[in-house]
Design an enzyme around this catalytic site. Structure first.
Site, PDB file in Angstrom:
ATOM      1  N   ASN A 181      -3.150   5.932  17.036  1.00  0.00           N
ATOM      2  CA  ASN A 181      -4.346   5.504  16.306  1.00  0.00           C
ATOM      3  C   ASN A 181      -4.857   4.238  16.962  1.00  0.00           C
ATOM      4  O   ASN A 181      -4.208   3.189  16.857  1.00  0.00           O
ATOM      5  CB  ASN A 181      -3.992   5.203  14.845  1.00  0.00           C
ATOM      6  CG  ASN A 181      -3.624   6.459  14.103  1.00  0.00           C
ATOM      7  OD1 ASN A 181      -4.343   7.446  14.148  1.00  0.00           O
ATOM      8  ND2 ASN A 181      -2.472   6.441  13.445  1.00  0.00           N
ATOM      9  N   CYS A 230       1.958  -1.091  16.287  1.00  0.00           N
ATOM     10  CA  CYS A 230       1.810  -0.977  14.829  1.00  0.00           C
ATOM     11  C   CYS A 230       1.143  -2.227  14.254  1.00  0.00           C
ATOM     12  O   CYS A 230       1.623  -3.343  14.457  1.00  0.00           O
ATOM     13  CB  CYS A 230       3.191  -0.795  14.201  1.00  0.00           C
ATOM     14  SG  CYS A 230       3.154  -0.831  12.405  1.00  0.00           S
ATOM     15  N   CYS A 283       6.925  -3.701  16.147  1.00  0.00           N
ATOM     16  CA  CYS A 283       6.643  -2.625  17.106  1.00  0.00           C
ATOM     17  C   CYS A 283       5.241  -2.863  17.677  1.00  0.00           C
ATOM     18  O   CYS A 283       4.294  -3.164  16.931  1.00  0.00           O
ATOM     19  CB  CYS A 283       6.721  -1.259  16.436  1.00  0.00           C
ATOM     20  SG  CYS A 283       8.341  -0.953  15.714  1.00  0.00           S
ATOM     21  N   SER A 288      11.801   6.889  14.387  1.00  0.00           N
ATOM     22  CA  SER A 288      10.662   6.541  15.242  1.00  0.00           C
ATOM     23  C   SER A 288      11.212   6.261  16.631  1.00  0.00           C
ATOM     24  O   SER A 288      11.793   5.203  16.866  1.00  0.00           O
ATOM     25  CB  SER A 288       9.970   5.287  14.711  1.00  0.00           C
ATOM     26  OG  SER A 288       9.493   5.529  13.410  1.00  0.00           O
ATOM     27  N   LEU A 289      11.035   7.203  17.533  1.00  0.00           N
ATOM     28  CA  LEU A 289      11.650   7.089  18.856  1.00  0.00           C
ATOM     29  C   LEU A 289      10.666   6.453  19.853  1.00  0.00           C
ATOM     30  O   LEU A 289      10.934   5.431  20.435  1.00  0.00           O
ATOM     31  CB  LEU A 289      12.081   8.488  19.323  1.00  0.00           C
ATOM     32  CG  LEU A 289      13.154   8.546  20.377  1.00  0.00           C
ATOM     33  CD1 LEU A 289      14.419   7.844  19.922  1.00  0.00           C
ATOM     34  CD2 LEU A 289      13.451  10.002  20.716  1.00  0.00           C
ATOM     35  N   CYS A 295      -0.848   6.254  10.117  1.00  0.00           N
ATOM     36  CA  CYS A 295       0.411   5.631  10.522  1.00  0.00           C
ATOM     37  C   CYS A 295       0.156   4.362  11.319  1.00  0.00           C
ATOM     38  O   CYS A 295      -0.658   4.359  12.241  1.00  0.00           O
ATOM     39  CB  CYS A 295       1.194   6.579  11.419  1.00  0.00           C
ATOM     40  SG  CYS A 295       1.951   7.883  10.517  1.00  0.00           S
ATOM     41  N   GLU A 345       0.819  -1.202   0.000  1.00  0.00           N
ATOM     42  CA  GLU A 345       0.000   0.000   0.000  1.00  0.00           C
ATOM     43  C   GLU A 345       0.857   1.258   0.000  1.00  0.00           C
ATOM     44  O   GLU A 345       1.958   1.278   0.544  1.00  0.00           O
ATOM     45  CB  GLU A 345      -0.907  -0.013   1.234  1.00  0.00           C
ATOM     46  CG  GLU A 345      -1.922  -1.136   1.155  1.00  0.00           C
ATOM     47  CD  GLU A 345      -2.723  -1.333   2.420  1.00  0.00           C
ATOM     48  OE1 GLU A 345      -2.366  -0.757   3.465  1.00  0.00           O
ATOM     49  OE2 GLU A 345      -3.714  -2.073   2.362  1.00  0.00           O
ATOM     50  N   CYS A 372       3.323   8.553   0.851  1.00  0.00           N
ATOM     51  CA  CYS A 372       3.967   7.643   1.800  1.00  0.00           C
ATOM     52  C   CYS A 372       4.076   6.278   1.120  1.00  0.00           C
ATOM     53  O   CYS A 372       3.059   5.722   0.700  1.00  0.00           O
ATOM     54  CB  CYS A 372       3.081   7.588   3.041  1.00  0.00           C
ATOM     55  SG  CYS A 372       3.624   6.425   4.264  1.00  0.00           S
ATOM     56  N   GLY A 395       6.842  -1.659   6.257  1.00  0.00           N
ATOM     57  CA  GLY A 395       8.234  -2.112   6.241  1.00  0.00           C
ATOM     58  C   GLY A 395       9.221  -1.131   6.838  1.00  0.00           C
ATOM     59  O   GLY A 395       8.914   0.034   7.061  1.00  0.00           O
ATOM     60  N   GLU A 396      10.421  -1.661   7.107  1.00  0.00           N
ATOM     61  CA  GLU A 396      11.525  -0.853   7.633  1.00  0.00           C
ATOM     62  C   GLU A 396      12.490  -0.632   6.460  1.00  0.00           C
ATOM     63  O   GLU A 396      13.197  -1.564   6.035  1.00  0.00           O
ATOM     64  CB  GLU A 396      12.193  -1.615   8.794  1.00  0.00           C
ATOM     65  CG  GLU A 396      13.581  -1.161   9.165  1.00  0.00           C
ATOM     66  CD  GLU A 396      13.699   0.327   9.507  1.00  0.00           C
ATOM     67  OE1 GLU A 396      12.948   0.810  10.371  1.00  0.00           O
ATOM     68  OE2 GLU A 396      14.549   1.006   8.897  1.00  0.00           O
TER      69      GLU A 396
HETATM   70  S1  SF4 Z   1       6.204  -0.709   9.897  1.00  0.00           S
HETATM   71 FE1  SF4 Z   1       7.473   0.695  11.151  1.00  0.00          FE
HETATM   72  S2  SF4 Z   1       6.322   0.976  13.056  1.00  0.00           S
HETATM   73 FE2  SF4 Z   1       5.440  -0.825  12.018  1.00  0.00          FE
HETATM   74  S3  SF4 Z   1       6.506  -2.612  12.904  1.00  0.00           S
HETATM   75 FE3  SF4 Z   1       7.639  -1.976  11.073  1.00  0.00          FE
HETATM   76  S4  SF4 Z   1       9.231  -0.564  11.804  1.00  0.00           S
HETATM   77 FE4  SF4 Z   1       7.700  -0.759  13.444  1.00  0.00          FE
END
Ligand code: SF4
Length: 362
Positions: free
Chosen positions: A299, A125, A122, A223-224, A342, A98, A111, A169-170
């Site tokens: 969210n 998420c 995380c 992302s802290l 997000c 997406e 995005c 994804g990272e």
């Molecule tokens: S998409 Fe971003 S916030 Fe979600 S699990 Fe992966 S690194 Fe963490």
């Protein structure tokens, strides 16, 4: 069999301009042909070699035998009440990814995703709950931008002004393909984005942060989400590998152009990381860092055990940081009604897939 599914053919959208040059040399073509070919790959509306009219006909024919350039078309397109558009793309292997377009008064921000699913897990998420499926290829990253640009053009909705790698994804866990895709996005004969208009977001892969800064000059968002290791360990497993001290050292090493700052994202989770003490700790942690802070009231989702703090709590948290001299924005959620906010991406992809099968989606 379609061009794109022919296994021996090369997808030219996986190649940077230098790679196309090597491809041309390998095929006995002069350098100027490589430049011509590369620039055609990213011209709006081009769908086949036959349309590359300044390449000789025999070259176009032999290219069509050996290569192709992939394109994505949206399988799903959903419009939120606030104007946000979520695009669902079905990849060659049937997997869904997406991208989310966030229109603002004077700009469109896109995005994009860098992986199918995510391995980082995380706790707040929904994408993280899907687990990791695979990395996106360079072409699959770039194709999201091309497809949305095309859709905007067809609907007279302007152009993409900002790109953020904050979808599924990272991105730094798919480093080589990320660097290639960024190289094409920044290339003046590619998609020609300015470095200032691209932001790569990471959950904190410290060594790759340093490497990214050495390779390219794009913006960095971190992302802290917590200001101490205990809380962050619970929210973000990556912190067990790269705790805050190591992460922030990497941020200090990230080479920033003058007057540029790193964006620190901080999701506010009621009763978890949103107290006055948390704000004070965060200020202490980022002291002396060229930083701006985005606060994201969480969210809420039925699948996740977190709640959004009240307005008053959010304002107080912001005030504490502001009084310490930080630029702090509270980012409102966009596209929550279509699961495009997000941390919500692809959470509903199985629902999308069902709807697609049932032909209910536009
Ligand atoms: S998409 Fe971003 S916030 Fe979600 S699990 Fe992966 S690194 Fe963490």
């Amino acid at each position: 069999m379609s061009d794109a599914s022919f296994p021996k053919k090369i997808d030219l959208r996986n190649l940077t301009r230098d790679d196309v040059k090597s491809f041309a040399v390998d095929h006995g073509l002069p350098a100027f042909r490589a430049k011509q070919l590369f620039s055609w790959l990213y011209r709006p509306g081009i769908a086949s070699f036959a349309e590359m009219t300044d390449l000789p006909k025999d070259l176009r024919e032999s290219l069509a035998k050996e290569a192709f350039f992939s394109r994505l078309t949206p399988a799903v397109k959903e419009l939120s009440n606030d104007g946000t558009i979520k695009y669902g793309f079905r990849l060659q292997d049937g997997k869904m990814i997406e991208s989310v377009l966030i229109p603002e008064e004077d700009r469109n921000t896109l995005c994009i995703s860098s992986q199918v699913g995510c391995a980082m897990a995380c706790a707040f998420c929904l994408t993280g709950t899907m687990g990791f499926s695979r990395n996106l290829s360079c072409a699959e990253i770039v194709d999201q931008v091309c497809a949305v640009s095309e859709d905007l053009r067809e609907n007279n909705l302007g152009m993409i002004n900002n790109l953020v790698f904050m979808g599924m994804g990272e991105p730094l866990a798919n480093f080589d393909n990320l660097i290639k895709a960024l190289t094409i996005l920044l290339d003046e004969l590619g998609l020609h984005f300015s470095e200032r208009r691209i932001t790569v977001s990471t959950c904190g892969l410290a060594p790759k942060i340093i490497e990214l800064g050495q390779r390219l000059k794009v913006n960095l968002a971190v992302s802290l989400h917590a200001a101490d290791n205990d809380t962050r360990n619970r929210l973000m497993p990556i912190n067990l590998r790269y705790p805050l001290e190591i992460l922030l050292d990497a941020c200090r090493e990230f080479s920033l152009p003058r007057r540029k700052r790193i964006t620190f994202e901080y999701v506010l989770l009621k009763g978890v990381n949103d107290s006055d003490q948390d704000a004070v700790k965060l200020a202490r942690l980022l002291h002396g860092m060229p930083a701006k802070i985005n606060l994201l009231p969480c969210n809420e989702a039925p699948e996740l055990p977190f709640a959004k703090p009240g307005r008053q709590r959010t304002d107080t948290f912001q005030d504490i940081l502001r009084r310490k001299g930080f630029t702090v924005l509270v980012r409102s959620s966009r596209g929550a009604d279509i699961s495009a906010a997000c941390g919500q991406l692809a959470a509903k992809s199985s629902a999308c897939e069902t709807a697609l099968k049932d032909d209910k989606m536009p």
